[in-house]
Each structure stands twice: as C-alpha cells, then as structure tokens.
Scaffold this active site. Structure first.
Site, PDB file in Angstrom:
ATOM      1  CE1 TYR A 479      -0.163   2.282   4.156  1.00 28.12           C
ATOM      2  CE2 TYR A 479       1.045   0.231   4.425  1.00 28.12           C
ATOM      3  CZ  TYR A 479       0.702   1.488   4.880  1.00 28.12           C
ATOM      4  OH  TYR A 479       1.247   1.966   6.060  1.00 28.12           O
ATOM      5  NE  ARG A 480       3.333   4.855   4.100  1.00 29.58           N
ATOM      6  CZ  ARG A 480       3.328   5.531   5.254  1.00 29.58           C
ATOM      7  NH1 ARG A 480       2.677   5.032   6.308  1.00 29.58           N
ATOM      8  NH2 ARG A 480       3.920   6.670   5.376  1.00 29.58           N
TER       9      ARG A 480
END
Length: 534
Positions: A479-480
C-alpha cells in the site's frame, strides 16, 4: 540542465522566499538525504540539488512559477520525517526539495465540529499540544512517529490506532488547498465555494471528487488540509481474546470479521501468536520453546502441546473500545459473548478501564500512547540506526503487503513468506502477524535492516523486489513504499496492460505538462523521463 538555467532559477527562488531560505551548500543539501537510504554511498543514492523553504502559499505559487519557467524538477515535502519510506529524499535525483516545514500554522480547531485546518508543517506533536494547552475535548489520531506531518502522513495513506474513520488519515481528511504546477491555486470540496462555511464539515462539495489525485501522486502541492478529529470519549477499555489451538484461527477470525463488519469494534488492532513469535511482553522464550521455534519442521501439534502446558496461547486478538463507561463495558460483554459462542474454550484478558480527561502526568505514564491519541517516538526503538540493536542497523525500510482478513489467507501468507525467507537465507529485522489498519483487510509489516556495506544493501534490495513479485503472484499488493521500490510496486498493479498507470500518466501530462512536480513519485513519471512498463 545548463548551469546558467539553474542559477537563474535559484535567483528566482531567492526573490520568492528570501535568500536565507534557499539552500545550495553541500552541508545544507546533505540534510535532505534519506537518513535510512537503501543506496547508502552508492551512485544510485537519491541526491538533492538545492532546497527552498517558503513560508506562505503565495511563496509556494511563485516558486512553482519559477520552476515551471525553467523546467526545474521540484519535490515537495511536509516535515520530511517519513523514515523507513524515503524520508525527505526525492525519487528523482537532482530535484529541488520544496520544504514546507515553515508553513506550520494551525489555522482552525473547532471543538464543536471536531475538526481542524492545518498547514503541511504542522506535526502531530504540534496539534496535540495545541489541543492540550486549550483544554479542548478532542483527540488526534496519530501514527507511530509523532513528529510527522498530518498532511504528509495522510497523503501517503498513513494510518493510526483509534477508531474509524479517524485512523484512516486520508479517509478522515475534509477539504484541501492545492497549488498546481503552474502556480494556480485550487480548493477542493466545499472550499471551491467562496466564503463556504462547511469546508471542514462536508467532504465532497459539487462535481467530481478529485482529492485522491494529490495522495501518493504528483499532481499538485497541498498547502492546507482539513481533518475530522475524534471527540474525547468518556472511557477506554481494551482486552484480548486468547485461543490455544492452531485450528482455532478460522472461527476466531470469522467472528472477529463479523464483529468488525457490524461496527462492534472499530479500532486498529492486531492478530498475535505468542506461541509462534516466542516473545511475550519482551521476555525471550525459554530454551525448550526456542528449540521448537528454531525447528523448521515443527508441527502445529507440537507447538499446541507446549502452549497448553505453559499457558501460552496460539492466537490472540486485541480489542479496543471507546465511549461512555456503560457503552464500552457493554461492547466488551458483547464481544465476549460472541467469541464464546464460537470458541467455548477461549479465554479473555480484560484491561483496566481508563477514564478521561487525563492529567499531563497520567498521559505521560500511558504505555500504549497511540491508542489514546498521544503522539510519541516510541516506534523508533525498532530499526533505528544503532550497533546496539539485536541486528546492527543503519536504519530500516518497510514492506507492507495487504492480505484478506481470513484464516486461510493468514496461514498461506505465513507459509509463503517463511518458505521464501528460508530459501533465500534471510531473516527480516522485524515482522508482524497481520494488523488491522483498514476495516476489511490485514496489513503485514516487514522491516529490513540497512547497512553501511553497499553489497549487503544491494542484496537486500534484490530480496525486496523478489518479495514484491512473490506477493503479487498471490494477489497481495503493497500500500506504500520508499522511492527505491515505487516503480517495482506500480509495475505489479498491471491489470489490462497497466491501464491504471496509463491513466495516471495522462492526468500527469494534463496538469503538469512540463513534468516538474515529484517526478517518479509512486511510479508516475513525466513524459520526458518515462520508460515502458515491464
């Protein structure tokens, strides 16, 4: 870039913000390196050519006009303390950092509406102190490092530890002010209405919602952002569900999922396994337990027998409740009843009821600070630069795949990554069992130590790239990430021949035709630097 063009741009920046706020010396720009860089001392190290620190939105506008006129690459940061995910270093070496730390005004805090409006340089510590000093009955939701920026963390899809929706920091935002690459000023949501009185109360305004363009992207520079805050609850109650058999995981997570989906519990939490992780409250395992954990062929039945004998649960789930005293007590009783119906042998450990407000002394004594909206720097005991750590480290970075909230997926992820680590002959500095940051999915966090040795770092980077591909092959996406791996991760989000990336690129070309803003951020490059997707 010709030296004369760069010199003209620097002169323009100095006119915009004042000479003392433009940094070009080697000593100054050194401060904008990634303190936890995976390229330490290598040619690929992300380097900064200069930095400029505006104080107002008007100065930001002027800086971007100068950069656009000279086609100077700009990389905005809020406080630049995103350690483990890139810090203040740009994705594209040679960029000029647009350092927004001086824009640190808390513009509005409304106790009645439980909202605030802040600039990029406002940290969680800043807003927490502001609220405490004024005795406002409000809480912030903070990530692990309290020195980070509210805006920076939200734009990077950061998360916290209290209730939904506040723990999803971008989800809890309400309204932005953005400077586009050409210097034009835009307000989103109700802010587009001159004189609007509900900018921090109503998210969407009129027309398409475009706020997401500015999160994990490079379409503009956010100079103001509103957030919904949490009204201070009357009480907090936490507890733990404990089960002792390997096969208890499926009913445990089925009931946990039902509890989450019915809003019976809305806080960030985690799945634990004291029996598998071998460390309870910081106490290392005894020799017999350690031997079991070191045996790659150990069976669940063998671990179960040890756990039953030593009262050590195979799986645990933490529960957290916020609200009135009678409400949190009822929520705990409700959760116990539901879990007991599915797991009659489950045990429950109920924590102490905490009432609010806390005095400063009481707040300082809280151990689990983030769950009570109290910022700290406690997380940096993991992976900080130190030779005294169990694994000597020159810093760390994170890999964070997202997996479904189900027992088969949890067990599959454990098996897949454990086998990969054995095959590759590595052991991460830090790894967690699944954690619940968003309501419907689990995050896994893997921390990897960095070294001063370039060859070691090259090997670690290769392992990370293999993990990204391995996770994607199983349907798990990160997600990041840090700049070093943004292209790798964007590349596995490849549905329909990378249709999402191609859409990002079309938007990028439209709003930033000269490609000056945050080149390469989250894999989105301007035309002149673009490479074909693999």
């Amino acid at each position: 870039m010709e030296g004369s063009v760069f010199a003209e741009a620097i002169a323009g920046f100095e006119t915009a913000v004042g000479r003392q706020w433009v940094y070009t010396s080697e000593e100054d720009v050194e401060l904008y390196k990634d303190a936890y860089s995976p390229f330490w001392g290598e040619p690929e190290e992300r380097l900064v050519s200069a930095a400029v620190a505006p104080e107002s939105v008007e100065q930001v506008q002027q800086v971007l006009r100068v950069a656009n006129a000279h086609r100077i690459p700009i990389y905005p940061i809020s406080t630049g303390r995103n350690l483990g995910y890139g810090g203040s270093a740009p994705v594209y070496s040679g960029s000029v950092v647009l350092d927004l730390k001086r824009m640190n005004r808390i513009l509005e805090v409304s106790e009645r509406n439980a909202s605030c409006l802040v600039e990029p340089g406002v940290s969680y510590f800043d807003l927490y102190r502001h609220i405490r000093e004024r005795g406002l009955k409000l809480w912030i939701d903070c990530p692990d490092p309290g020195w980070g920026s509210l805006i920076g963390n939200a734009l990077d899809h950061g998360n916290g530890y209290t209730m939904a929706p506040y723990r999803d920091h971008f989800g809890a935002h309400c309204g932005m002010e953005v400077v586009l690459a050409n210097g034009e000023l835009v307000r989103t949501g109700m802010g587009a209405l001159p004189g609007a009185k509900t900018w921090q109360q109503s998210k969407y305004g009129f027309g398409p919602d475009i706020d997401g363009l500015f999160s994990q992207g490079n379409a503009g520079v956010v100079t103001k952002m509103g957030f919904w805050l949490m009204a201070e609850p009357e009480a907090y109650l936490s507890g733990t569900v404990q089960v002792y058999r390997h096969d208890d995981l499926a009913p445990l997570l089925d009931e946990f999922c039902a509890l989450i989906n019915s809003n019976g519990m809305t806080a960030t939490t985690r799945l634990g396994s004291p029996l598998q992780l071998g460390r309870v409250f910081g106490i290392p395992p005894d020799p017999e337990h350690a031997a079991l954990l070191d045996n790659p062929d150990v069976t669940p039945a063998e671990l179960e027998r040890y756990g039953m004998t030593h009262d050590l649960p195979y799986w645990t789930v933490d529960l957290k409740f916020y609200g009135g005293v009678e409400v949190v007590e009822a929520q705990w009783a409700h959760a116990v009843r539901r879990f007991t119906q599915k797991l009659p042998e489950a045990r429950f450990s109920k924590g102490e009821l905490v009432r609010f407000p806390l005095t400063d002394t009481q707040a300082a004594q809280v151990m689990d600070k983030a769950s009570l909206g109290i910022p700290s720097l406690g997380a940096f005991f993991v992976g900080a630069r130190s030779d005294a750590n169990p694994v000597p480290s020159h810093g760390h970075f994170w890999l964070s795949p997202i997996i479904p909230l189900s027992a088969p997926d949890v067990l599959e992820a454990q098996k897949v990554f454990a086998q990969a680590f054995r095959d590759w002959g590595i052991r991460p500095l830090y790894r967690t069992l699944p954690q619940l940051y968003h309501p419907r999915a689990f995050y896994l966090l893997f921390g990897f130590a960095l070294s001063e040795d370039a060859q070691t770092n090259r090997q670690t980077r290769e392992i990370i790239r293999r993990m990204i591909k391995l996770a994607a092959d199983h349907g798990w996406g990160e997600y990041r990430t840090a700049p070093a791996f943004m292209d790798d991760i964007m590349n596995v989000y490849s549905f329909n021949n990378h249709a999402l990336l191609r859409l990002h690129e079309r938007i990028k070309d439209a709003v930033d035709p000269n490609g000056i803003l945050s080149a390469g951020r989250y894999g989105i490059w301007p035309k002149h630097l673009r490479k074909p997707a693999a």
